[in-house]
Structure formats: C-alpha cells, structure tokens
Motif scaffolding. Structure first.
Motif, PDB file in Angstrom:
ATOM      1  N   PHE A  12      -8.724  -2.733   9.437  1.00 48.22           N
ATOM      2  CA  PHE A  12     -10.050  -3.302   9.172  1.00 48.22           C
ATOM      3  C   PHE A  12     -10.895  -2.047   9.226  1.00 48.22           C
ATOM      4  N   PRO A  13     -11.624  -1.611   8.173  1.00 54.10           N
ATOM      5  CA  PRO A  13     -12.669  -0.616   7.906  1.00 54.10           C
ATOM      6  C   PRO A  13     -14.037  -0.933   8.907  1.00 54.10           C
ATOM      7  N   SER A  14     -14.760   0.212   8.875  1.00 57.18           N
ATOM      8  CA  SER A  14     -15.948  -0.052   9.420  1.00 57.18           C
ATOM      9  C   SER A  14     -17.053  -0.549   8.231  1.00 57.18           C
ATOM     10  N   PHE A  54     -18.848   3.675  -2.351  1.00 54.81           N
ATOM     11  CA  PHE A  54     -18.107   2.536  -2.394  1.00 54.81           C
ATOM     12  C   PHE A  54     -16.778   2.464  -1.630  1.00 54.81           C
ATOM     13  N   ALA A  55     -16.494   3.736  -1.345  1.00 58.26           N
ATOM     14  CA  ALA A  55     -14.951   3.970  -0.734  1.00 58.26           C
ATOM     15  C   ALA A  55     -15.101   3.275   0.557  1.00 58.26           C
ATOM     16  N   LEU A  56     -13.919   2.780   1.230  1.00 59.26           N
ATOM     17  CA  LEU A  56     -13.676   2.208   2.528  1.00 59.26           C
ATOM     18  C   LEU A  56     -13.850   3.369   3.433  1.00 59.26           C
ATOM     19  N   ASN A  57     -14.627   3.117   4.528  1.00 58.95           N
ATOM     20  CA  ASN A  57     -14.938   3.702   5.709  1.00 58.95           C
ATOM     21  C   ASN A  57     -14.336   3.477   6.958  1.00 58.95           C
ATOM     22  N   TRP A  58     -13.217   4.453   7.040  1.00 62.19           N
ATOM     23  CA  TRP A  58     -12.628   4.244   8.344  1.00 62.19           C
ATOM     24  C   TRP A  58     -12.950   4.557   9.698  1.00 62.19           C
ATOM     25  N   GLU A  59     -14.151   4.729  10.044  1.00 65.88           N
ATOM     26  CA  GLU A  59     -14.654   5.270  11.414  1.00 65.88           C
ATOM     27  C   GLU A  59     -14.259   4.155  12.308  1.00 65.88           C
TER      28      GLU A  59
END
Length: 658
Positions: free
Chosen positions: A175-177, A189-194
């Motif tokens: 699940f991305p941020s 637009f890219a997924l944020n993995w924080e």
C-alpha cells in the motif's frame, strides 16, 4: 455480423514489455492496470504507472477541511471573482489544487527470487474481460488469468506454476502513501512509497483470508484478500506476502469504502464473461471488413478498443478523470469540459444507461453550482471545470475561466432523452437543464450599440491559450450558447413550462462569430489566429461539427477548416482535436477529409497496442481522444456515410445529432 469474430480479431496481444501501454480491467467504478505478468510486479519497467483506483477512493492531505476557497486570493474580471493565481496564498492555493486527490488503493504483484524473467504472451480477451498472461521465470512457465467483477470492486486471479510449490514465487500486496509531493501533477503521478502518513490494520484473519483497514488522515477504506491455499505474513508496515505450495493458486482481492463484498474467484470470472459477452452482443457495432482503404482495419481496431476502455474507465457514476483508473492526471480530478468527449458516445452507440449513471452527479452538486454562480453575481448554476467528487472548483490559472462545460449537461441530457424518448429524463434532469440555461442567459452581456448579446470578456475559450481579459465571442462558445438555450427551450415546451424571456432574447440576438479574410477567428479580436495563436485546440471548427452550426456560414467554415489543416501546429493539438475536425469535415460533406483527420499521422493521434490515445510520456493515456473518435465514427456511420472505397456494416448505432 459476427461480432465475436471482430472483437477477437482486435484483442490486444503483447509479446514484450510495453512500457507505455499496460492492459487494464475494471467495471466503470473501479479499475486496475497490469504489467506483462497479469499483476503489478514490475512497475519500475513501465512509464505508465500501474494503478488500482476507484470512484469512491479520495483523500485530502491533513484532512478534508484544511483549506477552503476562502483561504485563497481571488482575481476579478467583469466584477466576478475567480481563483486564478496564488499571489501570496501559495500554500492554500496548491493544497486546493492537489486535494482531494484520487487514491492509489494498493499494488499487487509477484515476489520472486532473482533470475531471468521474460514475457511470452499476454492476450486480453475482450469478449470475456479476462487477461491471460504467460511468462517464464528461471526457465519455468507461469500462467496467470486476471479479471474484474462487473458489479463489485473485486479482482479474481489464478496462477498456475510449479514455482509456487518450490517456494520461488509468492504474491505481495503493498500500500503506497496517499500524499502528493509535487505541485505539478505530471511530476506527482507515480506512486509514493513513503511509510509515514498512513497505516494498515488487520481487523480479521483466518487460514484463507485477511481483512485490512487502511487509515490516512480522515480517510479510510477496507481491503479483503481471500485465497484457496496458502499462508500470508506481514513483512513491513504496509506490506503482506502470500505464499502457497499449491500447483494452482486462486485468490480474490476486494476493495470497499466501507462494507466488503466477498465472491469466489470462479464467481468473478463467470460474471466477467457474462457481462462482457452481453456488452458486445448488445448496443452499437460496426465493421469495415471489405474496405479498400488500407487504414480501415486500424480504424476498426481503435473503435473496438475504445468501446472497451471507455466502458471500463469512463462509464461510472461520476465524470471520469482524463486518464480513467490508469493513474492520476491533474491529481485525479475530473475536467467537466471533457465529460462530453468521454461520454457522449454512449447514447450514440446504443448505451444511454451508462451515460445516465454519471449524469446523477450533476444533481448531487447542484447546490454548489448554484452557490458558485451566485458568488460571481450570476443566475442559475455554474458548473466548475477542474473538480473533485465533492463539486468544489479548483484554483488554476485557466480552469475557473472556462465556460464550454456549461452547456454540456444540457446536451448530454438531451442525448439520453433522444436515445429512447425517455420521459423520465425530463422529470429527473429538468432542474439541471434549466439551471444551466439560467446561468448561460445571465452570463451573456448585451451590447447596445450592435444590438447583440456577447460572451466575454471574462472567459477563456476552449482554446486555452487566450487571456480572460481579451477573449470575446469565441465561435464554439457562441454556437454552444445558441444551441444549449435552444434545447432548454424545447425542454420547457415538452413539460409545459413557461419559457423565460431572457433565454429567448439571448438566443435570438447572440452575436455571430467574426470572419476576417474569409475565415473564422479564434475570438472576435484575435487577428493573429493563424500566425501566433495557431496552437492548442482549433476549437472554432467545433461550431459546425460538434454542433449543428446555425450561426455558421458553411463556405466560411470550409475555408476555415482547410486553413486549420494547413496552418495549425498539430504537434500542439490534443487527441480529441482530430476527431473534432473530422466531425466538421463530415457535416460539410468532405468525407475523405473527415477520414484523413480521423487517422492523421501525428503523435497525439496514435493509439497504443492497448487502445489508449497516447499524447506524451506524462500523458500516455488520454480517454477524451478515445471518446471523440467514437463520436466522430458514429456521425459518419449514421449521418453522412464514409467515403467511396469504404465498406460499412453497422447495427445499433443511433443518429440522434441535431
């Protein structure tokens, strides 16, 4: 016509990594895109993000009410306030642009030992909605089938491989941020993995299932994962891994804003097959088989794939974003001026029920549309341009000034009505139609010297490279005001309502577009239309093409269209501009020119192997281009015909244009 044969002929077949063209599944309210493995295993190898999104999944960083439009500066044009520029309120301005944004609900893919992975063949069976993917890992075959339930937000997956039993592959759910980190959407637009700013909680678990609750600020949703054989473990704060020693692993993954619906994998596949068979067997259909023009097969491919993509990505209960569920463009918000291009084709192709679903959203936000008009000193309801699901306009240097979205609900409601002479449409949507017309009549200003009503200044035309303070009487908007008020008057007559005098006065005396040197200008004072302003949308031609052109001189429009073709900077155009010009050519009887526009050899008029209309690497998906194609093809098929050398067989298409 053998519909299945034609649909099967154009089913996408992928034998290598297509970084700009992942395949997708969905049901109108929910969608998911996949790589060559049938899941979302290698997002780093794709220019187009691999996403899972829905119409209900929205989030606001810091909570929904962190800022409101009261927190930004307004700029005034003709006495009306518009949130165009941030000035000294940049934080609030950009927060409102980014929020609420559409959520990335999760990413699911294979977790595998290091080794050689290569695609073999992936085929999207459009007749069943099932994506079948074969690839090789470490010399051994992996077979995957992926489908989406047509009613619920559930995907079903089957995986067959000896590598499962050997423990060399597993399934990872991550699940991305939800947070946006950049002010420009094309950088965000890219997924944020924080890991900060969101959490995932287990609220139910058994041997063959797990239920998770996602929490971020004041937003939450639930995820259910069910499998036939295996064991799941948490590996990080927001990641889970499913391992199985079965030769064949089956699982479903479901998403919900509140209550999860559970179905078996078999149910998902069965219902997907039934749904898409019914979709293709009913509604409009055509074939160009037997045509002498070598471009016919490519146009047929675009028609078939566009129907699928728009049903999946633009067929839900709210107007879609321009990239559907593929990924976030403009932070996931939708642009109401694009709603026509996304959805007007549905009634024309015999599927008015799909358009009606999103029409209800106008009823839901009608109070806010009334408030927006009143805040600017106008009557009726004003529809915003860039907007999230809640209906608030978004600050932007362009969006608040556009007006060509205003008549869209009138036109779309009329298309739904005409499709089946649907009296219920009159009952349900008359307030939307009449409130839209009230604003239109109020927005027009009377020019006493010339005894005409004009539009502007204080607007930005559909061709967005003009300034609010300069733009007066753009042709498309003038014709759309005349046309939209005409439909509203017809609705009054149908239900026995007294016609407002202001509507009749504005329609009767609306200004005609200005002609100079035998062609229409972008707006009244734009004398450099074809020298300095010949980029972006050539929207003046829409006045006789998209619309019937009652204010238009056909000879002047024909000369304008030819000048547009010769002088326009086509690399700056957008995907819907080519079908728009084709519609104008068709109405003018220039059928060869219409097809030339439809299939013009330009980057922004290309359709990838997955059928999506490509614009550039930040906009690899552009659904208005797909919708515009279907509108133009329907016009040619039912109203004007195709040129000599084209063979056409069609059934179920509707000639319901004015």
């Amino acid at each position: 016509m053998n519909r299945k044969k034609i649909v099967d002929k154009h089913a996408p077949v992928v034998t290598k990594i297509e970084p700009r063209a992942p395949l997708s599944i969905g049901n109108g309210e929910f969608g998911m895109s996949v790589d060559f493995t049938g899941l979302q295993t290698f997002p780093e190898q794709y220019v187009t993000p691999l996403s899972t999104q829905s119409n209900w999944g929205w989030h606001a960083t810091g909570g929904k009410n962190r800022y409101t439009l009261d927190d930004v500066n307004m700029q005034y044009y003709q006495g009306a306030p518009y949130p165009l520029y941030p000035e000294n309120k940049e934080e609030a301005y950009h927060w409102l642009r980014q929020n609420p944004h559409r959520l990335q609900l999760g990413q699911i893919g294979f977790l595998c030992d290091a080794g050689e992975v290569k695609p073999v063949k992936q085929r999207h069976d459009l007749w069943s909605g099932v994506i079948e993917s074969d690839f090789i890992l470490n010399g051994e075959k992996v077979k995957v089938k992926t489908a989406c339930d047509p009613e619920e937000d559930i995907i079903g997956v089957t995986v067959a491989s000896s590598l499962l039993k050997k423990g060399q592959i597993a399934i990872q759910l991550a699940f991305p941020s939800p947070n946006i980190t950049d002010r420009k959407w094309e950088d965000a637009f890219a997924l944020n993995w924080e890991e900060s700013g969101h959490q995932t909680e287990v609220f139910n678990q058994s041997d063959n299932s797990i239920k998770l609750k996602r929490i971020m600020d004041d937003t939450s949703y639930t995820v259910g994962w069910n499998w036939n054989s295996g064991e799941v473990r948490q590996t990080e704060a927001n990641r889970w891994v499913l391992t199985s020693d079965a030769e064949t692993l089956t699982f479903t993954l479901s998403f919900s804003e509140n209550k999860l619906i559970e179905k078996t994998t078999d149910q998902v596949f069965t219902e997907s097959r039934e749904h898409w068979k019914e979709f293709w067997s009913n509604g409009g259909f055509l074939s160009f088989e037997g045509s002498k023009d070598p471009r016919a097969d490519e146009l047929e491919r675009r028609v078939i794939l566009s129907q699928y993509l728009l049903a999946v990505h633009s067929g839900g209960s709210v107007p879609p974003q321009e990239t559907g569920y593929m990924y976030n463009s403009w932070f996931g918000k939708f642009h109401l001026e694009m709603h026509y291009w996304h959805a007007a084709h549905f009634p024309l192709w015999g599927r008015p029920a799909i358009l009606k679903k999103s029409m209800n959203w106008y009823l839901n936000i009608l109070p806010k549309a009334y408030q927006l008009a009143e805040s600017q000193g106008f009557q009726g309801a004003r529809w915003p341009k860039m907007v999230g699901i809640e209906g608030e306009q978004t600050p932007s240097p362009i969006a608040p000034g556009l007006i060509w979205q205003q008549p869209h609900p009138i036109y779309l409601a009329e298309l739904c009505y005409q499709a089946n002479n649907d009296e219920k449409m009159l009952e349900t949507f008359s307030e939307v139609v009449f409130a839209s017309a009230d604003f239109m009549a109020s927005f027009a200003t009377y020019d006493e010297e010339h005894d005409v009503y004009q539009l502007g200044p204080g607007l930005i035309p559909a061709q967005e490279n003009h300034r609010m303070e300069d733009s007066i009487n753009p042709p498309y908007e003038l014709e759309y005001w005349h046309f939209g008020l005409g439909i509203a008057i017809e609705w009054c007559e149908r239900i026995g309502k007294e016609i407002p005098e202001k509507w009749k006065a504005v329609r009767k005396k609306i200004a005609k577009p200005r002609v100079k040197d035998g062609v229409y200008l972008a707006h009244r004072d734009c004398e450099n239309t074809f020298t300095e302003k010949n980029h972006d949308h050539p929207s003046m031609v829409a006045a006789f093409g998209v619309l019937p052109g009652e204010l238009i001189d056909k000879k002047v429009m024909l000369d304008t269209l030819h000048k547009v073709k010769e002088e326009w900077q086509w690399e700056t155009a957008w995907g819907w501009d080519f079908p728009m010009c084709a519609m104008t050519a068709a109405r003018l009887g220039e059928l060869d020119l219409a097809v030339d526009f439809l299939l013009m050899d330009q980057v922004k008029n290309t359709h990838s192997i997955n059928g999506h209309n490509y614009q550039h690497d930040a906009l690899t998906v552009y659904l208005p281009g797909n919708g515009a194609l279907l509108i133009a093809v329907a016009m040619l098929a039912t109203k004007t015909g195709f040129p000599k050398g084209w063979a056409l067989e069609q059934e179920g298409l509707k000639d319901i244009y004015s």
